[in-house]
Scaffold this motif. Structure first.
Motif, short mmCIF file in Angstrom:
data_model
loop_
_atom_site.label_atom_id
_atom_site.label_comp_id
_atom_site.label_asym_id
_atom_site.label_seq_id
_atom_site.Cartn_x
_atom_site.Cartn_y
_atom_site.Cartn_z
N ARG A 76 0.84 -1.21 0.00
CA ARG A 76 0.00 0.00 0.00
C ARG A 76 0.87 1.25 0.00
NH1 ARG A 76 -3.49 2.89 4.33
NH2 ARG A 76 -4.95 3.97 2.98
N LYS A 77 1.93 1.26 0.81
CA LYS A 77 2.83 2.40 0.87
C LYS A 77 3.54 2.59 -0.47
CE LYS A 77 5.28 5.71 2.71
NZ LYS A 77 4.69 7.03 2.89
N ARG A 78 4.01 1.50 -1.08
CA ARG A 78 4.65 1.61 -2.40
C ARG A 78 3.70 2.18 -3.43
NH1 ARG A 78 6.55 -3.42 -0.71
NH2 ARG A 78 5.14 -4.50 -2.11
N HIS A 79 2.43 1.76 -3.38
CA HIS A 79 1.43 2.28 -4.31
C HIS A 79 1.25 3.78 -4.11
CE1 HIS A 79 -2.06 2.31 -6.90
NE2 HIS A 79 -2.76 2.89 -5.94
N ARG A 80 1.19 4.23 -2.87
CA ARG A 80 1.03 5.66 -2.59
C ARG A 80 2.25 6.46 -3.05
NH1 ARG A 80 -3.19 7.03 1.17
NH2 ARG A 80 -1.96 8.82 1.82
N ILE A 81 3.43 5.87 -2.91
CA ILE A 81 4.65 6.53 -3.40
C ILE A 81 4.58 6.69 -4.91
CG2 ILE A 81 7.14 6.26 -3.70
CD1 ILE A 81 7.14 4.91 -0.88
N LEU A 82 4.17 5.64 -5.61
CA LEU A 82 4.05 5.72 -7.07
C LEU A 82 3.02 6.76 -7.50
CD1 LEU A 82 4.30 1.94 -8.00
CD2 LEU A 82 5.99 3.73 -8.45
N LEU A 83 1.88 6.80 -6.82
CA LEU A 83 0.87 7.81 -7.12
C LEU A 83 1.41 9.22 -6.87
CD1 LEU A 83 -2.42 6.25 -5.68
CD2 LEU A 83 -1.76 6.48 -8.09
N SER A 84 2.13 9.38 -5.78
CA SER A 84 2.70 10.69 -5.45
C SER A 84 3.75 11.10 -6.47
CB SER A 84 3.29 10.66 -4.04
OG SER A 84 2.29 10.41 -3.08
N ALA A 85 4.54 10.13 -6.93
CA ALA A 85 5.54 10.43 -7.96
C ALA A 85 4.86 10.86 -9.25
CB ALA A 85 6.42 9.21 -8.20
N ARG A 86 3.81 10.18 -9.65
CA ARG A 86 3.06 10.57 -10.85
C ARG A 86 2.50 11.98 -10.70
NH1 ARG A 86 -0.11 4.95 -11.54
NH2 ARG A 86 1.57 3.79 -12.51
N HIS A 87 1.98 12.28 -9.52
CA HIS A 87 1.43 13.61 -9.25
C HIS A 87 2.52 14.67 -9.40
CE1 HIS A 87 0.00 16.96 -6.70
NE2 HIS A 87 -1.18 16.60 -7.15
#
Length: 121
Positions: A76-87
């Motif tokens: 879940r944390k890795r997914h949030r990091i990826l979303l944040s990077a895309r943002h």
């Protein structure tokens, strides 16, 4: 709901992030952003060296009881990091042209040496 951490834990986390930033700088990186936040998550450190952009997660764990600092970076944390990077990359197109690498800087306890894992995601 986010609960406030006791001041000493928050201070230890900030100290660990500062040490991680210094380690990246010693390796020739320029720190572009610290604690980049948006509603979907946060990026601890964003650094650049040449054409390489490193998005670094910094973790501190005082105990190895539950797998230590590395194990605390859940799916879940890795997914949030990826979303944040895309943002971030959508809002900073000059960064989107760089090669992106995801690293983790892990500490097994306060004041312990940092383990730098490169390209972990």
């Amino acid at each position: 709901m986010v609960t406030a951490l006791p001041l000493d834990r928050r201070a230890l986390g900030a100290q660990t992030e500062q040490r991680a930033a210094q380690q990246l700088q010693q390796a020739g990186f320029r720190i572009l952003l610290r604690n980049y936040r948006w509603r979907g998550g946060e990026l601890d450190l964003v650094a650049q060296r040449g054409r390489l952009l490193v998005i670094a997660e910094v973790r501190l764990r005082s105990s190895q009881q539950f797998g230590g600092a590395g194990a605390s970076i859940s799916a879940r944390k890795r997914h949030r990091i990826l979303l944040s990077a895309r943002h971030l990359l959508a809002r900073r197109p000059e960064l989107a042209r760089l090669t992106v690498r995801f690293d983790a800087l892990l500490a097994a306890g306060a004041g312990q040496p940092l383990e730098w894992l490169q390209g972990v995601m």
